[in-house]
Design an enzyme around this catalytic site. Structure first.
Site, mmCIF file in Angstrom:
data_model
loop_
_atom_site.group_PDB
_atom_site.id
_atom_site.type_symbol
_atom_site.label_atom_id
_atom_site.label_comp_id
_atom_site.label_asym_id
_atom_site.label_seq_id
_atom_site.Cartn_x
_atom_site.Cartn_y
_atom_site.Cartn_z
ATOM 1 N N ILE A 19 0.823 -1.217 0.000
ATOM 2 C CA ILE A 19 0.000 0.000 0.000
ATOM 3 C C ILE A 19 0.853 1.261 0.000
ATOM 4 O O ILE A 19 0.326 2.370 -0.031
ATOM 5 C CB ILE A 19 -0.961 0.020 1.208
ATOM 6 N N GLY A 20 2.153 1.132 0.048
ATOM 7 C CA GLY A 20 3.021 2.303 0.029
ATOM 8 C C GLY A 20 4.478 1.915 0.022
ATOM 9 O O GLY A 20 4.863 0.804 0.413
ATOM 10 N N GLY A 22 8.490 3.899 0.502
ATOM 11 C CA GLY A 22 9.268 5.093 0.768
ATOM 12 C C GLY A 22 10.745 4.816 0.650
ATOM 13 O O GLY A 22 11.169 3.768 0.144
ATOM 14 N N MET A 24 12.880 4.356 3.012
ATOM 15 C CA MET A 24 13.393 3.384 3.970
ATOM 16 C C MET A 24 12.771 1.999 3.817
ATOM 17 O O MET A 24 13.414 0.991 4.141
ATOM 18 C CB MET A 24 13.162 3.877 5.403
ATOM 19 N N GLU A 26 8.891 -0.416 2.626
ATOM 20 C CA GLU A 26 7.593 -0.524 1.975
ATOM 21 C C GLU A 26 6.556 -0.979 3.005
ATOM 22 O O GLU A 26 6.879 -1.707 3.949
ATOM 23 C CB GLU A 26 7.658 -1.508 0.800
ATOM 24 N N ASP A 135 9.307 15.439 9.517
ATOM 25 C CA ASP A 135 8.960 15.165 8.116
ATOM 26 C C ASP A 135 7.450 15.244 7.909
ATOM 27 O O ASP A 135 6.838 14.354 7.324
ATOM 28 C CB ASP A 135 9.478 13.786 7.696
#
Length: 394
Positions: A19-20, A22, A24, A26, A135
């Site tokens: 579902i995502g 980045g 660093m 997943e 962030d």
């Protein structure tokens, strides 16, 4: 090597779909077979790509694990599987604000205010625990199906008492340049005010459809965060009250000390102050009854003479210090009634005239008596009884 679907981690978390993803790791939609509930599992990518990734991943688990709040994604478990770290979090059924912006564009002020109140409340809890997110961006703010916002991805968060953390091991500024605070652009450590600035950038983009500063390179964007003034959102077509706009620009203040705290921002948005409603007036104090004091009565002005028949104005005689003006008789009537002065000053004169007249009449009466023809001053001779002529005395 990418992890295949239907992999079981730690003997209980079954990975289903991604579902995502980045820098660093997943994120997978997974199912906790032990507790029978859906969860989100974040798996760290190759550790060799970034030597600090391992410690940062552990830091995320530690920091997020300390936060228990409705507007923070909760951490449920942390461990290692086949040499790869994983983090189990609550699953947010919804979309990130980045996806919402891509699908719907700018949002109405009412919805943005609700997002601001919830995000600021979540940040306030983190700050009170000594944690700075570092962030805050649309991709890390998640909306569930009911519209509740949750802050996720504390992967680069740091504790306030940690002297390091402003820079990565490679010397690069941690964070996204579009939402980074000016003090962090100068390489200074991030503080709670840095998260507030980043939240202001996100709210600005939610209202206008664009971040406050854009440029062709990250360095140029950093310079704008330092020196440029953001265009007021209403000039870009955003429909929001002036109070909302002013407060939003306050979140984007260049100096950290000029920004409100996350707790103050959460309370301000939650109470509806962004609508610009007037504050309730304090209860009126009882009006003291003044002590009567003598007030001098001013002289009444005489109206100016106007055309038309003459009008006589009688001035009151009771006014202190007022002197009655003499009235001149009308031109057609020279005989005026005698004034009070005429009677007072003319009385002695009349008495004198009467006395003189009486004296004159008395004198006439005496004169008439003396010089009357019927009386004489000679002596009358005595009667001797003889008749004949009287001979003179020798």
């Amino acid at each position: 090597m990418r992890m295949k679907q239907q992999v079981l981690i730690a003997g209980r978390y079954q990975l289903n779909t991604t579902i995502g993803r980045g820098a660093m790791g997943e994120v997978w939609r997974a199912y906790d077979q032990m507790l029978g509930r859906p969860v989100a599992v974040k798996v760290l990518l190759d550790r060799n790509a970034d030597p600090t990734a391992d410690s940062r991943f552990r830091l995320e688990a530690q920091t997020a694990g300390r936060l228990h709040h409705p507007h923070v994604v909760g951490v449920l478990d942390f461990g290692e599987h086949e040499g790869r770290l994983f983090l189990v979090m609550e699953l947010v059924e919804g979309s990130s604000l980045a996806r919402v912006l891509a699908d719907d564009g700018p949002l109405p002020a009412e919805q943005v205010a609700a997002i601001a109140a919830q995000a600021a409340a979540g940040l306030a809890v983190a700050h009170e625990q000594g944690i700075v997110h570092r962030d805050i961006k649309p991709g890390n703010l998640l909306l569930d199906a009911g519209g509740t916002l949750k802050i996720g991805d504390f992967g680069i968060a740091r504790f306030m008492d940690d002297p390091s953390g402003a820079l990565t091991a490679t010397g690069q500024i941690v964070g996204t340049s579009l939402y980074i605070a000016p003090e962090r652009a100068l390489g200074k450590p991030a503080g709670p005010a840095s998260d507030v600035y980043s939240l202001g950038c996100v709210l600005y983009q939610l209202l206008t459809g664009r971040p406050p500063f854009r440029a062709d390179s990250p360095i140029a964007i950093l310079h704008q965060h330092l020196d440029a003034t953001p265009v007021p959102p209403r000039e870009l077509g955003a429909a929001l009250p002036p109070a909302f706009e002013n407060y939003l620009l306050g979140l984007l203040a260049k100096r950290p000390e000029d920004r409100p705290t996350a707790r103050q921002a959460a309370d301000w948005f939650a109470t509806g102050a962004w609508r610009g409603r007037p504050e309730p007036l304090p209860a009126a104090a009882p009006i003291p009854v003044p002590t009567p004091t003598p007030v001098p009565v001013p002289e009444l002005p005489i109206p100016p003479r106007m055309e038309g028949p003459a009008t006589t104005y009688k001035l009151p005689s009771a006014l202190p210090g007022h002197r009655a003006a003499r009235q001149r008789p009308a031109s057609g009537n020279r005989r005026a009634q005698p004034s009070l002065r005429t009677f007072v000053t003319g009385r002695p004169r009349a008495v004198g005239l009467i006395a003189a007249a009486l004296l004159f009449l008395t004198a006439m009466y005496v004169g008439m008596s003396v010089f009357s023809p019927d009386s004489s001053s000679a002596e009358t001779p005595q009667d001797t009884g003889r008749s004949g002529p009287v001979s003179p005395t020798p």
